[in-house]
Design an enzyme around this catalytic site. Structure first.
Site, PDB file in Angstrom:
ATOM      1  N   GLU A  66      51.657  60.264  32.129  1.00  0.00           N
ATOM      2  CA  GLU A  66      51.878  61.215  33.214  1.00  0.00           C
ATOM      3  C   GLU A  66      52.109  62.571  32.547  1.00  0.00           C
ATOM      4  O   GLU A  66      52.948  62.671  31.644  1.00  0.00           O
ATOM      5  CB  GLU A  66      53.112  60.796  34.016  1.00  0.00           C
ATOM      6  N   ARG A 308      58.495  47.753  24.832  1.00  0.00           N
ATOM      7  CA  ARG A 308      58.381  49.140  24.400  1.00  0.00           C
ATOM      8  C   ARG A 308      59.030  49.336  23.031  1.00  0.00           C
ATOM      9  O   ARG A 308      59.841  48.538  22.593  1.00  0.00           O
ATOM     10  CB  ARG A 308      58.990  50.078  25.432  1.00  0.00           C
ATOM     11  N   LYS A 318      62.274  60.397  28.250  1.00  0.00           N
ATOM     12  CA  LYS A 318      61.786  61.745  28.543  1.00  0.00           C
ATOM     13  C   LYS A 318      62.906  62.638  29.061  1.00  0.00           C
ATOM     14  O   LYS A 318      62.988  63.807  28.718  1.00  0.00           O
ATOM     15  CB  LYS A 318      60.706  61.668  29.620  1.00  0.00           C
TER      16      LYS A 318
END
Ligand code: ATP
Ligand code: MG
Length: 615
Positions: A66, A308, A318
């Site tokens: 994104e 992850r 983020k």
């Protein structure tokens, strides 16, 4: 470099160790699954355009960021996995911007993501050639599919699989149920198809304010999986989008958009992180409904989850990275201490190091925390091979050779790379005044100290043996210069060199020839393995924040003396400064003639022995 023509840079096949995703692909290939694949979108003018460009019988993966931030080390794992699989199986990996949320996305992020993926050694263009006149360009934007997403939503309404919800967000939350109890059905659930279609059209025309209605899939409010309790698929947002401008005032939810993006691009394996496992039933439900309706063709993409990357001593969220930048704990997104790929590049971490690291940590479904020192060791390993050796004195002390002919100098020769004699040697001027490291002299030596102290002999690496005759101190008692005599017949590389047996071996640069340069000594940004974690046994520690664990010594700027060969270093050129570590000429601030160096990593791990460090 294309995905298929890349030889060394991004090729992981030589190293490819197996993992559970490769095993899945291997068994599918053995069963002939992908040979039968066809483009799955319904033909339409735009659809045909996409379909025509996509060779159907290939393994297709995608990396779907994104564009709402800069890529970090975790993304590198996903990039290497997805692009690596496509390479290994002669397939394609799509770089797809998942830009369905107009509010947080910006062109600046798009540009930087494109740069970072390329920098890692991957690409999405097929070289134009006669054999392949219409090569694929596998760069996509989810926002280009908005027309189809709306069309598909209208199909879901028409087939009784979606309805317009007019309760408030609050009311929806209240009726959604809990992990243990089912939800209750909305009073709007049984709206007629006509009313739903009419309302959805009006939502698209901008007749309602944000939040007035949402479109929901009609699945099962009693489902044990909360994600199947009539999830929202479209919402009203009167917002400008970085790609589509003001064209839309309804935007698809991520969980609705993502499976459609995958299907339209003929993705075979949609690889995501574990937290999406609970979304998989909705992913499959949606694509099944659209396939039933003839909007998509089988076989459909399959979602596969992996764990992850978590690394000690850094944060990869983020939100936290944005906080560090906004609150100016670091100098910007490309601060060499940040775990962003732009930061890593500036720090001097080689892209090949990330590819090797991804291969080493592997892919699995179990959560784990990887030691930061493993990443550093991998970078050292790559740099040890690739970086030429140079000399820099970081904490200078003057060495005066009293018996050296005044005003003269001569060349000494140092190998550029001890493992690669073919890289030759370079000249290093030697003269009567040199810079050595302050730690290489002691007025009163401690036991076992073999470097310079009054009366002792040591070798000046690649140069001569010297004998220390004394030292000067300044007004405050600090040593300001060391005196010595050199032994003219002891020059390295000459027959006399071996006649002197000395234990100390020091590096140096000639004061008359050295180049003064700014050197930034970077270290870990956080001082503890799990930033923000409560300290065991400390009951007062409830409010601990990750910013409390910032390492106050993560950057030190010094003025160093470099050997003259470093003076014209090109931006991004990496070197090993002997005895100190790996350094890179800063890609922003370094200039030929006025270099600025960043320390990439020290030669040895100094962290694992620190108190509180986990090994
Ligand atoms: P958010 O969704 O909170 O904005 P994100 O880190 O998931 O953050 P995306 O841009 O959605 O950001 O991520 C793009 C891809 O990178 C996704 O497929 C995601 O699964 C993958 N990814 C993100 N973080 C990691 C990580 N730590 N390890 C491996 N893959 C990751
Ligand atoms: Mg995400």
């Amino acid at each position: 470099m294309s995905q298929e023509s890349s030889s060394n840079a991004a090729s992981s096949s030589a190293l490819a160790s197996t993992n559970f995703i490769r095993n899945i692909i291997e068994s599918e290939l053995a069963a002939g699954k992908h040979a039968a694949r066809r483009w799955s979108g319904r033909p339409g003018p735009a659809a045909q355009q996409l379909a025509g460009a996509l060779d159907p019988a290939k393994i297709r993966t995608r990396f779907p960021p994104e564009p709402n931030g800069y890529l970090h080390f975790g993304h590198a794992k996903s990039i290497c996995l997805n692009f690596g699989l496509a390479q290994d199986y002669g397939g394609r990996c799509h770089l797809r911007f998942d830009d369905t949320n107009p509010e947080k996305e910006e062109q600046e992020y798009v540009d930087s993501i494109v740069d970072s993926v390329r920098w890692l050694g991957f690409s999405w263009e097929e070289p134009a050639s006669e054999a392949l006149p219409e090569g694929e360009c596998n760069l996509y934007f989810a926002s280009n599919y908005f027309d189809w997403m709306v069309e598909f939503a209208e199909y879901l309404i028409a087939s009784g699989h979606a309805y317009v919800e007019s309760q408030s967000a609050e009311q929806m939350r209240a009726s959604r149920g809990t992990l243990t109890e089912g939800g209750s059905e909305s009073p709007f659930r049984e709206r007629s198809v006509e009313e739903n279609l009419d309302l959805f059209k009006r939502m698209q025309r901008g007749e309602f304010p944000d939040g007035a209605h949402v479109l929901r899939a009609k699945i099962d409010m009693g489902s044990a999986n909360i994600n199947l309790r009539d999830p929202a698929i479209y919402r009203i947002r009167h917002a400008s989008h970085h790609n589509t401008g003001d064209r839309w005032c309804v935007y698809p939810m991520y969980t609705y958009a993502h499976p459609i993006e995958d299907a339209l691009e003929n993705i075979t394996h949609s690889i995501c992180t574990l937290e999406f496992a609970d979304q998989r039933p909705f992913y499959d439900w949606l694509l099944e409904r659209l396939a039933e309706g003839g909007l998509l063709q089988r076989p459909l993409p399959q979602q596969i989850e992996f764990s992850r990357l978590n690394l000690s001593y850094i944060v990869l969220s983020k939100r936290k990275l944005i906080q560090l930048v906004d609150e100016k704990h670091v100098a910007g997104w490309d601060d060499p201490r940040l775990p962003t790929l732009v930061g890593a590049r500036r720090r001097g971490y080689p892209a090949a190091g990330f590819r090797l690291f991804a291969e080493r940590i592997g892919v699995s479904r179990s959560d784990s925390l990887i030691e930061y020192s493993l990443l550093e060791d991998t970078m050292r390993e790559v740099l040890n091979e690739s970086a030429e050796r140079r000399i820099a004195v970081l904490d200078p002390l003057r060495l005066i050779i009293d018996n050296y002919p005044a005003g003269e100098s001569e060349d000494c020769f140092a190998p550029n790379h001890p493992l690669k004699p073919e890289l030759g040697k370079r000249a290093m001027p030697f003269g009567g005044e040199l810079w050595i490291e302050r730690e290489d002299f002691m007025a009163q030596p401690s036991k076992g100290y073999h470097r310079l102290y009054p009366g002792n002999m040591a070798r000046l690496r690649h140069g001569f043996v010297v004998k220390c005759t004394g030292f000067d101190v300044d007004d405050s008692g600090v040593v300001s210069a060391v005196h010595c005599d050199y032994l003219p017949d002891s020059k390295s590389g000459t027959p006399g060199a071996d006649t002197y047996k000395v234990k100390g071996n020091l590096h140096w640069v000639s004061a008359a020839h050295a180049c003064r340069a700014e050197v930034r000594l970077y270290d870990r940004l956080f001082a503890v393995p799990s930033p923000g974690a409560r300290r065991e046994g400390d009951p007062e520690d409830l409010e601990r924040d990750f910013r409390d664990d910032l390492n106050p010594h993560s950057m030190q700027v010094i003025a160093a003396w470099l050997e003259p060969a470093l003076k014209n270093a090109r931006a991004e050129e990496c070197f090993q400064f002997e005895r100190h570590g790996y350094f890179v000429a800063d890609r922003i601030d370094s200039r030929a003639g006025a270099p600025v160096f960043n320390r990439t990593v020290t030669l040895r791990d100094v962290w694992s022995s620190k108190p509180g460090a986990k090994k």
